[in-house]
Each structure stands twice: as C-alpha cells, then as structure tokens.
Design a protein around this motif. Sequence first.
Motif, PDB file in Angstrom:
ATOM      1  N   UNK A  39       0.826  -1.210   0.000  1.00 40.23           N
ATOM      2  CA  UNK A  39       0.000   0.000   0.000  1.00 40.23           C
ATOM      3  C   UNK A  39       0.864   1.265   0.000  1.00 40.23           C
ATOM      4  N   UNK A  40       1.919   1.271   0.814  1.00 43.52           N
ATOM      5  CA  UNK A  40       2.820   2.433   0.837  1.00 43.52           C
ATOM      6  C   UNK A  40       3.507   2.634  -0.514  1.00 43.52           C
ATOM      7  N   UNK A  41       3.995   1.554  -1.103  1.00 38.06           N
ATOM      8  CA  UNK A  41       4.634   1.668  -2.414  1.00 38.06           C
ATOM      9  C   UNK A  41       3.632   2.085  -3.487  1.00 38.06           C
ATOM     10  N   UNK A  42       2.425   1.556  -3.398  1.00 35.91           N
ATOM     11  CA  UNK A  42       1.379   1.962  -4.340  1.00 35.91           C
ATOM     12  C   UNK A  42       1.074   3.450  -4.212  1.00 35.91           C
ATOM     13  N   UNK A  43       0.994   3.935  -2.978  1.00 34.89           N
ATOM     14  CA  UNK A  43       0.782   5.363  -2.754  1.00 34.89           C
ATOM     15  C   UNK A  43       1.921   6.192  -3.318  1.00 34.89           C
ATOM     16  N   UNK A  44       3.143   5.693  -3.174  1.00 34.09           N
ATOM     17  CA  UNK A  44       4.314   6.383  -3.714  1.00 34.09           C
ATOM     18  C   UNK A  44       4.211   6.487  -5.239  1.00 34.09           C
ATOM     19  N   UNK A  45       3.891   5.389  -5.902  1.00 39.17           N
ATOM     20  CA  UNK A  45       3.820   5.353  -7.366  1.00 39.17           C
ATOM     21  C   UNK A  45       2.709   6.279  -7.875  1.00 39.17           C
ATOM     22  N   UNK A  46       1.549   6.243  -7.233  1.00 39.39           N
ATOM     23  CA  UNK A  46       0.436   7.102  -7.655  1.00 39.39           C
ATOM     24  C   UNK A  46       0.791   8.575  -7.445  1.00 39.39           C
ATOM     25  N   UNK A  48       3.752   9.880  -7.323  1.00 37.27           N
ATOM     26  CA  UNK A  48       4.781  10.241  -8.308  1.00 37.27           C
ATOM     27  C   UNK A  48       4.133  10.545  -9.656  1.00 37.27           C
ATOM     28  N   UNK A  49       3.141   9.770 -10.050  1.00 37.07           N
ATOM     29  CA  UNK A  49       2.458  10.014 -11.323  1.00 37.07           C
ATOM     30  C   UNK A  49       1.747  11.369 -11.320  1.00 37.07           C
ATOM     31  N   UNK A  50       1.269  11.794 -10.148  1.00 33.40           N
ATOM     32  CA  UNK A  50       0.566  13.074 -10.033  1.00 33.40           C
ATOM     33  C   UNK A  50       1.526  14.261  -9.889  1.00 33.40           C
ATOM     34  N   UNK A  51       2.756  14.009  -9.436  1.00 37.56           N
ATOM     35  CA  UNK A  51       3.749  15.068  -9.187  1.00 37.56           C
ATOM     36  C   UNK A  51       5.114  14.687  -9.764  1.00 37.56           C
ATOM     37  N   UNK A 132       6.055  16.040  -1.108  1.00 34.99           N
ATOM     38  CA  UNK A 132       5.397  14.722  -1.047  1.00 34.99           C
ATOM     39  C   UNK A 132       6.383  13.575  -1.277  1.00 34.99           C
ATOM     40  N   UNK A 133       7.397  13.819  -2.110  1.00 31.39           N
ATOM     41  CA  UNK A 133       8.400  12.787  -2.340  1.00 31.39           C
ATOM     42  C   UNK A 133       9.071  12.404  -1.030  1.00 31.39           C
TER      43      UNK A 133
END
Length: 192
Positions: A39-46, A48-51, A132-133
């Motif tokens: 879930x944390x990695x998924x949040x990171x990837x999403x 990153x796609x937004x920012x 956010x990164x």
Amino acid sequence: MSALACEPEQEERWGVLDGLPGDAMMWVLILSELVAFGLLLGGFVVTRALNPVVFAVGQAMLDSRLAAVNTAVLVTSGWAAARAAASARHASTGSARRWLGLAMLLGAVFIAVKLTEYGGEIAAGAGMETSPFFTLYFLLTGFHLLHVLLGIVILAVVGRSATANGVETGTAFWHIVDLVWIVMFPVLYLVG
C-alpha cells in the motif's frame, strides 16, 4: 488408557500456509507486512504520477550509490540467513548461530549506511515536510529500517536455541525484509 492417549498428536493446520518453512503465525505477520508495504509503495507510485517534477527533484537528491551498497549488504545478509537455516536443519547449532551472527552484523551495517544516507539528505535540506516525495520516502524507508531492526532482534532470539523451526521462522521474516528492499530500491532510487 483413555482413547485420547492412543491418538497421535495432531498438528495445527493453517491450510494455505501448510508446508511453508517456520511457524505459520510468522507467515500471517509477513503477509500483513507485505500488504502494508504494498500500500505504501502503491501510494508512492500514484503520487509520483501526479507530481512527476517534484519526485524527479527529490530523487535527484538521493544517494543511489549508498542505496546500492545497502542493497548488496542486505542481499548478502539474506544469503547468510539462508545458510543459518540450512545449518539448523542439519542440527549444526554452532554453525547456525555463526551465520545468524553474520546476518545480524550485516543488518547493523545496513542501518548504519541508511542513517548516514539520512544525515546527508537532512544536511541538504530534505525532511518529512519538504515535499510529497520526501514524506513518502522517509515513511517507506523508515518503516523498512524499523523492520530491519526488528529482524535483527528476531534473529537474535531464534539464535539462542537455533532449532530448525525457530531459525526458519526468523529467517523467513528476514527474507521478506530483503525482498521488500529489493522492490523499494529501484522504485525509490532508479525509476523516474
């Protein structure tokens, strides 16, 4: 003699967890930890796609060389843990303890390198609230760092008796800590 005394001992069965090395309850913990990291990695990837620009700037501040060193350290510690499990299965308690000691030592090296990396990032002005990164980076790597520390404690505990089941249980957790880092490393440091 009672009828119960004549029956062979029944092992507790966990269905899909039968046949996995070590204690089934460790696998329940491992699966829950994999969900949390996923879930944390998924949040990171999403995020990153937004920012993408914010994440590219943050990623450029990371020291991928130290992270690569830490990857080699953790993979080597996983190999030592696997050797410990093999030794314990062959009832070689002393050998199992030595391999566990090497795995724990390498885990401590991982922690020292990661703390050095954090020091460089903080000195460069990065913190949890920088972007956010870095919020997600420090959450992910900090959560993983706690698991490395917990893994060292688990290996120390199972190393006291160095039974095959105990060592397999502890090293199963250690291997998941390795696996999570192997997935995190390219996602955080390499993929842009």
